[in-house]
Design an enzyme around this catalytic site. Structure first.
Site, PDB file in Angstrom:
ATOM      1  CG  ASP A 136      -1.752  -1.150   1.338  1.00  6.72           C
ATOM      2  OD1 ASP A 136      -2.193  -1.687   2.379  1.00  6.72           O
ATOM      3  OD2 ASP A 136      -2.311  -1.705   0.101  1.00  6.72           O
TER       4      ASP A 136
HETATM    5  N1  LIG Z   1       2.616  -6.576  -2.948  1.00 10.87           N
HETATM    6  C1  LIG Z   1       1.609  -5.971  -2.746  1.00 10.87           C
HETATM    7  N2  LIG Z   1       0.334  -6.863  -2.756  1.00 10.87           N
HETATM    8  C2  LIG Z   1      -0.620  -6.374  -2.522  1.00 10.87           C
HETATM    9  C3  LIG Z   1      -0.937  -4.781  -2.062  1.00 10.87           C
HETATM   10  C4  LIG Z   1       0.207  -4.063  -2.302  1.00 10.87           C
HETATM   11  O1  LIG Z   1       0.268  -2.612  -2.270  1.00 10.87           O
HETATM   12  N3  LIG Z   1       1.614  -4.784  -2.523  1.00 10.87           N
HETATM   13  N4  LIG Z   1      -2.159  -4.214  -1.944  1.00 10.87           N
HETATM   14  C5  LIG Z   1      -3.156  -5.096  -1.432  1.00 10.87           C
HETATM   15  C6  LIG Z   1      -4.496  -4.868  -1.121  1.00 10.87           C
HETATM   16  N5  LIG Z   1      -4.599  -4.849   0.375  1.00 10.87           N
HETATM   17  C7  LIG Z   1      -5.153  -3.713   0.829  1.00 10.87           C
HETATM   18  O2  LIG Z   1      -5.448  -2.923  -0.074  1.00 10.87           O
HETATM   19  C8  LIG Z   1      -4.151  -5.866   1.213  1.00 10.87           C
HETATM   20  C9  LIG Z   1      -4.668  -7.110   0.906  1.00 10.87           C
HETATM   21  C10 LIG Z   1      -4.213  -8.105   1.809  1.00 10.87           C
HETATM   22  C11 LIG Z   1      -3.480  -7.983   3.086  1.00 10.87           C
HETATM   23  C12 LIG Z   1      -3.235  -9.103   3.916  1.00 10.87           C
HETATM   24  O3  LIG Z   1      -2.689  -9.079   4.941  1.00 10.87           O
HETATM   25  N6  LIG Z   1      -3.367 -10.327   3.417  1.00 10.87           N
HETATM   26  C13 LIG Z   1      -3.078 -11.692   3.933  1.00 10.87           C
HETATM   27  C14 LIG Z   1      -4.045 -12.742   3.851  1.00 10.87           C
HETATM   28  C15 LIG Z   1      -5.431 -12.093   4.121  1.00 10.87           C
HETATM   29  C16 LIG Z   1      -6.353 -13.381   3.933  1.00 10.87           C
HETATM   30  O4  LIG Z   1      -5.926 -14.481   3.523  1.00 10.87           O
HETATM   31  O5  LIG Z   1      -7.647 -13.135   3.827  1.00 10.87           O
HETATM   32  C17 LIG Z   1      -1.728 -12.106   3.282  1.00 10.87           C
HETATM   33  O6  LIG Z   1      -1.521 -11.952   2.077  1.00 10.87           O
HETATM   34  O7  LIG Z   1      -1.095 -12.864   4.028  1.00 10.87           O
HETATM   35  C18 LIG Z   1      -3.146  -6.689   3.270  1.00 10.87           C
HETATM   36  C19 LIG Z   1      -3.400  -5.705   2.572  1.00 10.87           C
HETATM   37  C20 LIG Z   1      -3.218  -6.177  -2.274  1.00 10.87           C
HETATM   38  N7  LIG Z   1      -1.803  -7.098  -2.527  1.00 10.87           N
END
Ligand SMILES: Nc1nc2c(c(=O)[nH]1)N[C@@H](CN(C=O)c1ccc(C(=O)N[C@@H](CCC(=O)O)C(=O)O)cc1)CN2
Length: 296
Positions: free
Chosen positions: A228
């Site tokens: 983000d």
């Molecule tokens: N490398 C990036 N990937 C993503 C970004 C980014 O800016 N850089 N934006 C996100 C979207 N997002 C907020 O808008 C966000 C999505 C997911 C997570 C998170 O902690 N996900 C966990 C799993 C959650 C689940 O399984 O429900 C994870 O991936 O371990 C935080 C912020 C999209 N991707």
């Protein structure tokens, strides 16, 4: 609406606008819209110029690209000629919250967002029916901590197979790997449900409620390895009060998120967004570029 456009990025100096306008006149084209920005802080110059050939003149982006080469070399330009009527191929990715996906499907269907959604990818089956009803291929690619690399390989296969130029994370809640962010630099747009830089990461509405803010918002940005923190394209806000709960914020945020994402995609597909370090330059929409092909 103009038929073609040219985008230019180079180091600022005198004679750039004269060089470009003189070139287009020599090619038998007339300029219909133009915007430029000279960034005194970075010394970068940005320009987007729309143009149409005179009736008896035939031009093409490839032909103009070659002929413009000498001028581009003189100014050290990074440039791109494109047809303003060509639709960009886009993949939309979603997890559990489908309001942005549904909004994009509708805008695409009425022509308000002139893109070709070539596939929808999700880590859940929730939206398979609505996507298939829009005659769009749906790919469910489950993601776990253990299979993330394989899942991303499959996502990239769909990108390659469809020829997608843009991937839209429409509330796709999985963090993408540094490798994928690098490979797709400038080609993945996310909608984050907060007014960044406040409340990065998961559960921004809960974070906002606990902070006691009076405004919540949404931010659309390019995706980078830094969660983000990618270059911001579009933002907006909506007022909240002490009497509302995080679930009220979710309801209030839906429309803001969908509108901010649509405005960001509209800007990107019309090549009005320029990367300027960790920021962006976003030129205003050309006249008529929001018109829906299917007026109500
Ligand atoms: N490398 C990036 N990937 C993503 C970004 C980014 O800016 N850089 N934006 C996100 C979207 N997002 C907020 O808008 C966000 C999505 C997911 C997570 C998170 O902690 N996900 C966990 C799993 C959650 C689940 O399984 O429900 C994870 O991936 O371990 C935080 C912020 C999209 N991707």
């Amino acid at each position: 609406m103009s038929k073609y456009a040219l985008t230019v990025t180079c180091k600022s100096t005198r004679g750039i606008v004269a060089g470009i306008s003189g070139f287009l006149a020599e090619q038998g084209c007339h300029i219909t819209d133009s915007a430029q920005f000279d960034d005194a802080e970075t010394g970068n110059f940005f320009m987007r110029i729309s143009f149409s050939p005179e009736e008896d003149v035939a031009v093409s982006p490839d032909g103009l690209t070659e002929t413009f080469g000498e001028i581009a070399k003189r100014f050290g330009m990074t440039y791109h000629f494109f047809s303003e009527t060509e639709r960009m191929k886009v993949i939309v990715m979603v997890s559990r919250f489908g309001h942005c996906l549904n909004d994009l499907l509708y805008r695409c269907r009425i022509g308000a967002l002139p893109v070709e959604i070539v596939a929808v990818i999700s880590n859940h089956m929730d939206y398979q029916k609505v996507v298939v009803n829009h005659d769009i291929p749906f790919h469910c690619i489950k993601v776990t901590k253990e299979n993330k690399p394989q899942a991303e390989r499959r996502i990239m296969e769909v990108v390659e197979e469809t020829g997608a130029e843009l991937v839209v994370l429409a509330r796709y809640m999985q963090i993408l790997s540094d490798e994928m962010c690098q490979k797709m630099s400038g080609r993945i747009i996310n909608i984050h449900h907060s007014f960044l830089p406040s409340f990065k990461g998961a559960n921004p509405y809960k974070q906002a409620f606990e902070r006691g803010v009076k405004l919540i918002g949404a931010t659309s940005h390019y995706v980078t390895a830094d969660l983000d923190e990618g270059p911001i394209i579009e933002q907006d806000t909506v007022r909240v009060t002490h009497a509302q709960s995080p679930s009220d914020y979710v309801s209030l945020g839906r429309d803001v998120e969908a509108q901010v994402l649509a405005r960001a995609i509209h800007a990107h597909i019309h090549r009005r967004v320029f990367l300027n370090g960790n920021k962006t330059v976003v030129f205003p929409a050309s006249p008529g570029s929001y018109a829906s092909e299917r007026m109500g």
